[in-house]
Design a protein around this motif. Structure first.
Motif, PDB file in Angstrom:
ATOM      1  N   PHE A   4     -65.329  -1.222 -34.395  1.00  0.00           N
ATOM      2  CA  PHE A   4     -66.429  -1.391 -33.455  1.00  0.00           C
ATOM      3  C   PHE A   4     -66.240  -2.685 -32.661  1.00  0.00           C
ATOM      4  CE2 PHE A   4     -70.674  -2.604 -32.114  1.00  0.00           C
ATOM      5  CZ  PHE A   4     -71.190  -1.414 -31.636  1.00  0.00           C
ATOM      6  N   PHE A   5     -65.834  -3.754 -33.348  1.00  0.00           N
ATOM      7  CA  PHE A   5     -65.564  -5.024 -32.668  1.00  0.00           C
ATOM      8  C   PHE A   5     -64.384  -4.884 -31.709  1.00  0.00           C
ATOM      9  CE2 PHE A   5     -68.756  -6.817 -35.125  1.00  0.00           C
ATOM     10  CZ  PHE A   5     -68.884  -8.181 -34.895  1.00  0.00           C
ATOM     11  N   ARG A   6     -63.398  -4.099 -32.101  1.00  0.00           N
ATOM     12  CA  ARG A   6     -62.276  -3.846 -31.199  1.00  0.00           C
ATOM     13  C   ARG A   6     -62.779  -3.151 -29.916  1.00  0.00           C
ATOM     14  NH1 ARG A   6     -56.871  -1.778 -30.695  1.00  0.00           N
ATOM     15  NH2 ARG A   6     -56.821  -1.079 -28.525  1.00  0.00           N
ATOM     16  N   ALA A   7     -63.679  -2.194 -30.061  1.00  0.00           N
ATOM     17  CA  ALA A   7     -64.238  -1.511 -28.893  1.00  0.00           C
ATOM     18  C   ALA A   7     -65.048  -2.471 -28.032  1.00  0.00           C
ATOM     19  CB  ALA A   7     -65.102  -0.330 -29.345  1.00  0.00           C
ATOM     20  N   ALA A   8     -65.774  -3.378 -28.673  1.00  0.00           N
ATOM     21  CA  ALA A   8     -66.538  -4.378 -27.929  1.00  0.00           C
ATOM     22  C   ALA A   8     -65.605  -5.283 -27.136  1.00  0.00           C
ATOM     23  CB  ALA A   8     -67.401  -5.197 -28.879  1.00  0.00           C
ATOM     24  N   ASN A   9     -64.493  -5.649 -27.743  1.00  0.00           N
ATOM     25  CA  ASN A   9     -63.498  -6.459 -27.031  1.00  0.00           C
ATOM     26  C   ASN A   9     -62.987  -5.724 -25.797  1.00  0.00           C
ATOM     27  OD1 ASN A   9     -60.314  -6.850 -26.695  1.00  0.00           O
ATOM     28  ND2 ASN A   9     -61.185  -8.828 -27.284  1.00  0.00           N
ATOM     29  N   ASP A  10     -62.699  -4.440 -25.947  1.00  0.00           N
ATOM     30  CA  ASP A  10     -62.216  -3.643 -24.811  1.00  0.00           C
ATOM     31  C   ASP A  10     -63.202  -3.661 -23.653  1.00  0.00           C
ATOM     32  OD1 ASP A  10     -59.912  -2.960 -26.147  1.00  0.00           O
ATOM     33  OD2 ASP A  10     -60.602  -0.969 -26.743  1.00  0.00           O
ATOM     34  N   LYS A  11     -64.496  -3.627 -23.965  1.00  0.00           N
ATOM     35  CA  LYS A  11     -65.522  -3.537 -22.934  1.00  0.00           C
ATOM     36  C   LYS A  11     -65.874  -4.889 -22.313  1.00  0.00           C
ATOM     37  CE  LYS A  11     -66.665   0.903 -23.011  1.00  0.00           C
ATOM     38  NZ  LYS A  11     -66.596   1.771 -21.815  1.00  0.00           N
ATOM     39  N   TYR A  12     -65.908  -5.937 -23.131  1.00  0.00           N
ATOM     40  CA  TYR A  12     -66.550  -7.169 -22.681  1.00  0.00           C
ATOM     41  C   TYR A  12     -65.666  -8.408 -22.634  1.00  0.00           C
ATOM     42  CZ  TYR A  12     -70.718  -4.351 -23.462  1.00  0.00           C
ATOM     43  OH  TYR A  12     -71.656  -3.348 -23.419  1.00  0.00           O
TER      44      TYR A  12
ATOM     45  N   TYR B 213     -57.944 -11.615 -23.307  1.00  0.00           N
ATOM     46  CA  TYR B 213     -57.067 -11.203 -24.397  1.00  0.00           C
ATOM     47  C   TYR B 213     -57.626  -9.970 -25.113  1.00  0.00           C
ATOM     48  CZ  TYR B 213     -54.867 -15.800 -23.906  1.00  0.00           C
ATOM     49  OH  TYR B 213     -54.209 -16.908 -23.425  1.00  0.00           O
ATOM     50  N   PRO B 214     -56.768  -9.028 -25.462  1.00  0.00           N
ATOM     51  CA  PRO B 214     -57.208  -7.857 -26.223  1.00  0.00           C
ATOM     52  C   PRO B 214     -57.399  -8.195 -27.697  1.00  0.00           C
ATOM     53  CG  PRO B 214     -54.847  -7.769 -25.925  1.00  0.00           C
ATOM     54  CD  PRO B 214     -55.317  -8.979 -25.167  1.00  0.00           C
ATOM     55  N   ALA B 215     -57.810  -7.214 -28.462  1.00  0.00           N
ATOM     56  CA  ALA B 215     -57.981  -7.389 -29.902  1.00  0.00           C
ATOM     57  C   ALA B 215     -57.111  -6.394 -30.648  1.00  0.00           C
ATOM     58  CB  ALA B 215     -59.442  -7.205 -30.295  1.00  0.00           C
ATOM     59  N   ALA B 216     -56.689  -6.776 -31.841  1.00  0.00           N
ATOM     60  CA  ALA B 216     -55.936  -5.893 -32.728  1.00  0.00           C
ATOM     61  C   ALA B 216     -56.621  -5.892 -34.089  1.00  0.00           C
ATOM     62  CB  ALA B 216     -54.498  -6.369 -32.862  1.00  0.00           C
ATOM     63  N   VAL B 217     -56.568  -4.783 -34.783  1.00  0.00           N
ATOM     64  CA  VAL B 217     -57.204  -4.660 -36.095  1.00  0.00           C
ATOM     65  C   VAL B 217     -56.147  -4.702 -37.182  1.00  0.00           C
ATOM     66  CG1 VAL B 217     -58.551  -3.154 -37.615  1.00  0.00           C
ATOM     67  CG2 VAL B 217     -59.166  -3.364 -35.194  1.00  0.00           C
ATOM     68  N   GLY B 218     -56.366  -5.539 -38.187  1.00  0.00           N
ATOM     69  CA  GLY B 218     -55.484  -5.632 -39.343  1.00  0.00           C
ATOM     70  C   GLY B 218     -56.259  -5.401 -40.623  1.00  0.00           C
ATOM     71  N   PHE B 219     -55.561  -5.105 -41.708  1.00  0.00           N
ATOM     72  CA  PHE B 219     -56.268  -4.739 -42.950  1.00  0.00           C
ATOM     73  C   PHE B 219     -55.890  -5.632 -44.124  1.00  0.00           C
ATOM     74  CE2 PHE B 219     -52.563  -2.072 -42.211  1.00  0.00           C
ATOM     75  CZ  PHE B 219     -51.834  -2.177 -43.394  1.00  0.00           C
ATOM     76  N   HIS B 220     -55.499  -6.895 -43.837  1.00  0.00           N
ATOM     77  CA  HIS B 220     -55.170  -7.848 -44.911  1.00  0.00           C
ATOM     78  C   HIS B 220     -56.005  -9.105 -44.792  1.00  0.00           C
ATOM     79  CE1 HIS B 220     -51.953  -5.555 -46.687  1.00  0.00           C
ATOM     80  NE2 HIS B 220     -51.298  -5.473 -45.540  1.00  0.00           N
ATOM     81  N   MET B 221     -57.314  -8.974 -44.708  1.00  0.00           N
ATOM     82  CA  MET B 221     -58.198 -10.138 -44.648  1.00  0.00           C
ATOM     83  C   MET B 221     -58.068 -10.943 -45.931  1.00  0.00           C
ATOM     84  SD  MET B 221     -62.338 -10.145 -44.142  1.00  0.00           S
ATOM     85  CE  MET B 221     -62.681  -9.658 -45.848  1.00  0.00           C
TER      86      MET B 221
ATOM     87  N   ALA C 192     -70.576  -7.454 -29.589  1.00  0.00           N
ATOM     88  CA  ALA C 192     -70.749  -6.521 -30.702  1.00  0.00           C
ATOM     89  C   ALA C 192     -72.053  -6.770 -31.443  1.00  0.00           C
ATOM     90  CB  ALA C 192     -69.562  -6.631 -31.658  1.00  0.00           C
ATOM     91  N   VAL C 193     -72.346  -8.036 -31.731  1.00  0.00           N
ATOM     92  CA  VAL C 193     -73.561  -8.359 -32.479  1.00  0.00           C
ATOM     93  C   VAL C 193     -74.806  -8.099 -31.632  1.00  0.00           C
ATOM     94  CG1 VAL C 193     -74.852 -10.238 -33.576  1.00  0.00           C
ATOM     95  CG2 VAL C 193     -72.411  -9.977 -34.019  1.00  0.00           C
TER      96      VAL C 193
END
Length: 444
Positions: free
Chosen positions: A347-355, A359-367, A429-430
């Motif tokens: 969802f945050f990635r989609a918010a980045n795309d819109k607003y 710089y774009p956003a990328a999603v990772g899964f090793h927080m 996003a928030v």
């Protein structure tokens, strides 16, 4: 408007319903969100980071840390976020281990009391070279590596004024620490809340400009904008600045231990007040400025590869922000809330795309190794940062990490803009998730 979609639900049915709503929803541009995002200004963001660096590295347990905390609280109040509070906890500094020896472990959880002792540390990759190898986040990175670690030598700081400012070290023994936070109270659902956080302490004998003045300033800027009397939200938002992140996420662990069982409880009964609203999601910000990419060969004046004392190639970080730099949004795939956290990250990635503007956003899964970790099994939690901490930071891609060079003057406007784009991402996003709207005009 998608608000509360990622709540850590009490029942399986309500959680599934939240995920179903998300999957059928779409982010749509909104005039109010656009207006709020435009209030984020690069120079204001830089100025807040600069003010934080006036306190040096803000090492936990020191007078400069306490003065920074007081300044942050005063700033939050000046923004109109007047309901500021502090959460206190005790921290024990052992004689045999200092807070600046190695990276914090994401796996060490202190007891559920207010006492937080230093967590055992996970080693970081110490040497350069080519090829793969396990990163901190449990993943593998193939490519050039550079030396990384934590500076413990004050003499490596060449700025005499800064060296003097950072001279006081964390006292040995048990002493009190504090987090500070303020809350935007939701008008429709004050009993539900998103947590937006960053740690303000640092180490390394620099100014902790990136780690984590950049994240602290981001959270403060969002608190400023959401605290406007012209903005209402349906759900509550808490803006938290954590202490003792560098010693093992102790401030965040203490918050979870003290507050998780108070969620959604009205106090006093019938008052309509909820000191700890139910957590819907936790969003952490940690090191926002540096995404210069993989280290490159260091060349001498004749264009030849520089070798170290052992004859191995030396690699250094590129001087400019790379063209493909992005805001990394991480969740932890092994957490109990992984499904909801993944949905929140996208969802945050989609918010980045819109607003977001640059710089774009990328999603990772090793927080890993940041203040969202104590929350990740309780509520969907994500972290925004400059690049993947486990792989890239662990492989030495950021030469300023916990070093004397982490000072304001190290970074360019391209670097600061990366942090501002992360702020645009989280703010938008928030705003959507909390149901932000224009406040009705009061009639006098």
């Amino acid at each position: 408007m998608c608000a509360g979609l990622f709540a850590s639900s009490m029942t399986t049915n309500s959680q599934a319903q939240s995920l179903d709503i998300l999957q059928s929803s779409a982010l749509k541009p909104d005039d109010l969100v656009v207006s709020m995002v435009r209030q984020l200004d690069l120079e204001k963001y830089k100025a807040t980071i600069k003010s934080l660096t006036e306190f040096g590295d803000r090492r936990q347990g020191t007078e400069r840390n306490r003065r920074a905390l007081d300044w942050i609280e005063a700033q939050l109040k000046s923004y109109g976020c007047t309901n500021t509070e502090r959460l206190q906890f005790d921290y024990t500094q052992a004689p045999s281990a200092t807070s600046a020896q190695s990276a914090p472990s994401a796996q060490s959880v202190p007891s559920a009391t207010t006492t937080a002792t230093p967590a055992p540390r996970r080693n970081v990759i110490p040497s350069g070279g080519l090829g793969g190898g396990a990163g901190q986040g449990g993943s593998t990175l193939f490519g050039k590596r550079a030396k990384t670690g934590v500076n413990t030598d004050p003499l490596l700081q060449t700025n005499e004024k800064l060296r003097t400012l950072n001279a006081e070290q964390t006292p040995v023994g048990t002493s009190q620490r504090e987090n500070v936070y303020c809350t935007k109270i939701g008008k429709k659902n004050p009993d539900e809340m998103y947590i937006v956080g960053a740690h303000f302490d640092g180490i390394g004998f620099g100014e902790a400009a990136n780690d984590n003045g950049s994240g602290t300033a981001l959270v403060m800027e969002l608190a400023r904008i959401f605290s406007s009397p012209e903005i209402d939200t349906d759900k509550s938002i808490r803006f938290v600045l954590w202490n003792n992140e560098e010693t093992g996420l102790n401030g965040a662990y203490a918050y979870v231990a003290q507050r998780k069982d108070l969620q959604g409880i009205e106090s006093p009964k019938g008052s309509g007040k909820y000191p700890e609203p139910k957590w819907l999601g936790m969003i952490q910000h940690d090191m926002m400025l540096w995404d210069h990419g993989m280290p490159v060969p260091q060349l001498d004046a004749h264009g030849k590869q520089v070798l170290d004392a052992e004859g191995k190639p030396v690699y250094v970080s590129p001087k400019e922000q790379r063209a493909e730099a992005d805001v990394n949004i991480e969740f932890q795939s092994t957490s109990k809330q992984a499904e909801g956290a993944a949905k929140l990250a996208w969802f945050f990635r989609a918010a980045n795309d819109k607003y977001a503007t640059t710089y774009p956003a990328a999603v990772g899964f090793h927080m890993t190794n940041t203040d969202s970790v104590p929350f990740m099994d309780v509520v969907p939690a994500i972290s925004l940062r400059e690049n993947e901490r486990g792989m890239q930071i662990g492989a030495g891609w950021n030469p300023n990490w916990h070093q004397p060079s982490d000072v304001f003057s190290t970074y360019s406007d391209k670097d600061f803009m990366l942090g501002l784009n992360a702020a645009q991402t989280t703010l938008s996003a928030v705003a959507i998730l909390s149901g932000a709207k224009i406040a009705p005009v009061s009639k006098k």
